[in-house]
Design a protein around this motif. Structure first.
Motif, short mmCIF file in Angstrom:
data_model
loop_
_atom_site.label_atom_id
_atom_site.label_comp_id
_atom_site.label_asym_id
_atom_site.label_seq_id
_atom_site.Cartn_x
_atom_site.Cartn_y
_atom_site.Cartn_z
N ILE A 95 41.21 49.36 41.48
CA ILE A 95 41.18 48.32 41.04
C ILE A 95 40.80 47.27 42.78
N ASP A 96 41.87 47.60 43.28
CA ASP A 96 42.66 46.72 44.52
C ASP A 96 41.11 46.90 45.01
N ASP A 97 41.03 48.44 45.96
CA ASP A 97 40.18 48.05 46.85
C ASP A 97 38.63 48.22 46.53
N LEU A 98 38.39 48.03 44.92
CA LEU A 98 37.15 47.14 44.55
C LEU A 98 36.66 45.98 45.72
N TYR A 99 38.06 45.10 44.91
CA TYR A 99 37.91 43.72 45.73
C TYR A 99 38.76 43.03 46.90
N LYS A 100 38.94 43.83 47.70
CA LYS A 100 39.40 43.49 48.59
C LYS A 100 38.63 42.97 49.78
N LYS A 101 38.61 42.13 50.65
CA LYS A 101 38.11 41.48 52.03
C LYS A 101 39.03 41.35 52.65
#
Length: 735
Positions: A95-101
């Motif tokens: 989940i974190d990786d999906l929205y990491k920028k």
């Protein structure tokens, strides 16, 4: 001196029709920061007047001033299917990786609103003493003092120019100051490509132009001439304030507000504090949502000059923007909604692309909870991104506009296609579950927003179910208006999707009952700023708590738990929503007390509407008003609480539940004489009523053909009257 006093009397004389119930709002100097100042706006440019001793400041800000760089792109991987599977597998890292920028130094992560600056006037040898603003005329008077003598200046917003009409005894010196001169702003902006503004002019006529990277430049100009100062702002070119006869310009401003109030809903309440909340709140609503203006973000057009706005100053669609526009409906100001709807229409290609990436359909709309004015996604907050209730809520605002206005062309071109697209997304993420329809992975707005994903979601959030059922009912009603048959899919969803989720009630008050849950099987465990699991009661009105004993008991136990947990983690905007929930069940004394508590704890000393409490001891949300760093005063101004308080006061006196108009449900018994005029309800009916020592007089005026339904204020029976066109009727109820 005599001319000034006569002018004030003349300016206010035209308001005699509104004298009953009018409350002028007052300030005492020093006013130490801009968000505690006197507000003026034209729906795009905002002015805040504040200061101390011999310095009068006019902060200027704009609702269209963005640094548009940055933002998050909705990717193919951020699909409902992926999110659902990761959540069910408890895969937090995915989940974190999906929205990491990642953002390189010197780059901008998200778009954000910009502060602009101010004009400072040196009034030496005079000092600021007090101020008052008449919300019915938009006129303000400031009292000045010198050696025990008093004089007055007057101010108003005329067109796009802010006018200060000085007393003859004063010749002020002006100076424009860019927001870039303030250390907090400079530290934030210098590292992302901003440079100082370019100044011009002198103490009588001057200003600055400021370059915005990759956006149009912005400017402030002022000119002092013939005993008055004129201030304006502009984009892409140097601002040129209108310079003219100050008294005439101020008089034109008064006429504009008099016209505005002549059709607006007015209330007459025997409680000065509630009356002030309403009058001042309606004034600020009208100022920030002018039909020719820019759609109002969180702070409307009012931003501090000394720091970047909180939450990027964005458009928050999980309740906050909706609240900002609530007064338009019962307030009979539907035209003020049009800039918001126009902006929403311009976003359709983006919203369709979001739906395609989220749930693989071509005929959907998907609105995330936080965006800029170009619908660029802000934040990467996954719970907000998947919150489809944002889309459904905006669809409901559109259809409510249609119900109140009768605008069938808008229904065809805007509301109906948008509503259908919102429903298509809901249906695409539903699945069969235990013989009914269900959504496996849902959120309840901002629930555990800063906590682990395992605690932040669940099956069938009651908020999402209520939003979907509201959308379903609105679609069926819209089809009827257009002479179409409702989609079988809508009828199936209405039949097989639960109205709300049920959770066991385990409070110390009850131990065996069930209540409305946050999610399927999960009750509200603590105080929370979003009363979202109760959205089926307010604002979506999908739960008829009088229809059967089971539903009535679920609602009763829900209120029991909600009251038990209390307001310890509520924000400012939580308060008017709570008042509406209290009104719905006839808890009138508490509904009024909640609004008075909002005024006490969530307003700064200058009547500014805050997200966090100003005084400690009521709610633990946010920080102490004066933060530990010593920078600023911890001020987070948002207009949602002020606007929603206006709507809550309207609903004390008149609201609709189940299509039935209810009168004075939230008006306490000690209000012996209370009345209202021109409250607009669905069907285009303008309702006026008075309760005077137990006698209720009801006046209804129709603007088009339809059936008016209301609850008899004495017997509780449901009455109705059919109109074939425009007309009126009057009823008097007396025991």
């Amino acid at each position: 001196m005599k001319r000034r006093v006569l002018f004030l009397v003349s300016a206010l004389a035209g308001l005699s029709a509104f004298a009953v119930g009018t409350t002028n709002v007052k300030w005492e100097f020093p006013i130490e920061y801009s968000q505690a100042g006197l507000p003026f706006a034209d729906g795009k440019t905002g002015f805040l007047v504040w200061g101390a001793a011999n310095k009068l400041n006019v902060t200027v800000s704009r609702a269209d001033l963005w640094d548009h760089r940055g933002g998050y792109e909705w990717t193919e991987d951020q699909s409902y299917e992926n999110i659902r599977n990761f959540l069910l597998a408890r895969n937090v890292k995915a989940i974190d990786d999906l929205y990491k920028k990642e953002v390189a130094p010197g780059e901008v992560k998200n778009p954000y609103m910009l502060p602009l600056g101010m004009v400072e006037f040196d009034l030496t040898p005079w000092c600021l003493k007090s101020a008052e603003l008449d919300p019915k005329s938009g006129l303000a008077k400031i009292t000045l003092e010198k050696d025990g003598r008093l004089d007055f200046l007057f101010m108003a917003l005329s067109g796009d120019t802010f006018v200060v009409d000085w007393p003859k005894s004063l010749s002020p010196k002006g100076k424009a100051v860019s927001s870039f001169e303030f250390p907090r702003v400079r530290r934030s902006l210098e590292k992302v490509g901003f440079s100082a503004a370019k100044y011009y002019g002198d103490e009588k006529s001057g200003g600055f132009e400021w370059a915005i990277p990759e956006d149009k430049s912005v400017s402030i100009s002022f000119e002092t001439s013939n005993g008055a100062s004129f201030i304006a702002s502009s984009r892409a070119s140097r601002a040129r304030p209108t310079v003219g006869d100050a008294e005439k310009m101020v008089s034109l401003a008064k006429d504009k507000w008099s016209d505005w109030w002549s059709s607006a809903a007015k209330v007459y309440i025997p409680d000065a504090e509630i009356q002030e909340i309403y009058d001042y709140g309606m004034y600020r609503f009208g100022a920030m949502t002018d039909p020719d203006g820019t759609p109002a973000p969180l702070q409307g057009p009012w931003y501090e000059e000394c720091k970047l706005p909180p939450w990027n100053g964005d458009y928050h669609f999980n309740i906050n923007i909706q609240m900002c526009y609530w007064p338009a409906f019962h307030g009979n100001k539907l035209e003020n909604l049009k800039p918001l709807f126009k902006m929403m229409k311009s976003w359709w290609p983006i919203l369709q692309d979001n739906a395609r990436k989220f749930c693989k359909i071509e005929d959907g709309f998907m609105l995330p909870h936080s965006v800029d004015d170009r619908c660029t996604l802000i934040g990467g907050y996954w719970l907000g991104t998947i919150d489809h209730g944002c889309t459904a809520w905006m669809a409901h605002l559109m259809f409510r506009y249609v119900q109140y206005s009768g605008d069938i062309e808008f229904l065809k071109s805007h509301a109906y296609p948008f509503m259908k697209g919102a429903m298509n997304v809901y249906r695409a993420i539903m699945e069969e579950y235990k013989g009914r329809l269900s959504i496996a992975a849902t959120n309840s707005p901002e629930w555990w927003g800063d906590g682990p994903p395992d605690d932040a979601w669940g099956r069938d959030a009651s908020f999402q179910l209520a939003a979907c059922h509201r959308l379903c009912s609105d679609l069926i009603a819209a089809a009827e208006l257009l002479g179409e048959k409702p989609s079988p899919m809508w009828l199936d969803v209405k039949k097989r999707l639960p109205q709300y989720s049920v959770a066991p009630q385990t409070s110390c008050v009850r131990h065996t009952a069930e209540e409305i849950g946050l999610f399927d099987g999960k009750r509200l465990p603590e105080s929370h700023r979003h009363h979202s699991h109760m959205a089926g009661i307010v604002p979506f009105d999908t739960i008829d708590f009088e229809c059967d004993e089971k539903t009535k008991n679920h609602v009763k136990e829900t209120y029991t738990t909600w009251i038990q947990h209390g307001p310890g983690l509520w924000a400012g905007w939580s308060m008017p929503w709570a008042s509406m929930l209290q009104t719905r069940i006839g808890m009138s004394d508490m509904a009024v007390y909640t609004l008075k508590t909002w005024k006490k704890f969530f307003n700064n000393p200058g009547h500014g509407s805050r997200h966090n409490p100003y005084y400690s001891g009521f709610s633990l949300i946010g920080k102490h008003p004066f933060d530990a760093s010593g920078e600023g005063n911890g001020e987070i101004m948002q207009m949602d609480g002020a606007a929603a308080s206006v709507a809550a006061i309207q609903e004390l006196l008149c609201h609709e539940r189940g299509g039935i108009v209810r009168l004075f449900v939230g008006a306490p018994k000690e209000w012996k004489s209370v009345s209202f005029e021109n409250i607009l309800v669905a069907g285009g009916f303008l309702v006026s009523a008075k309760r005077d020592n137990g006698v209720v007089t009801l006046d209804v005026r129709s603007t088009r053909a339809g059936v008016f339904r209301w609850q008899d204020p004495l017997t509780g029976e449901i009455r109705q009257k059919r109109f074939d066109g425009s007309g009126s009727f009057k009823r008097i109820y007396s025991r």
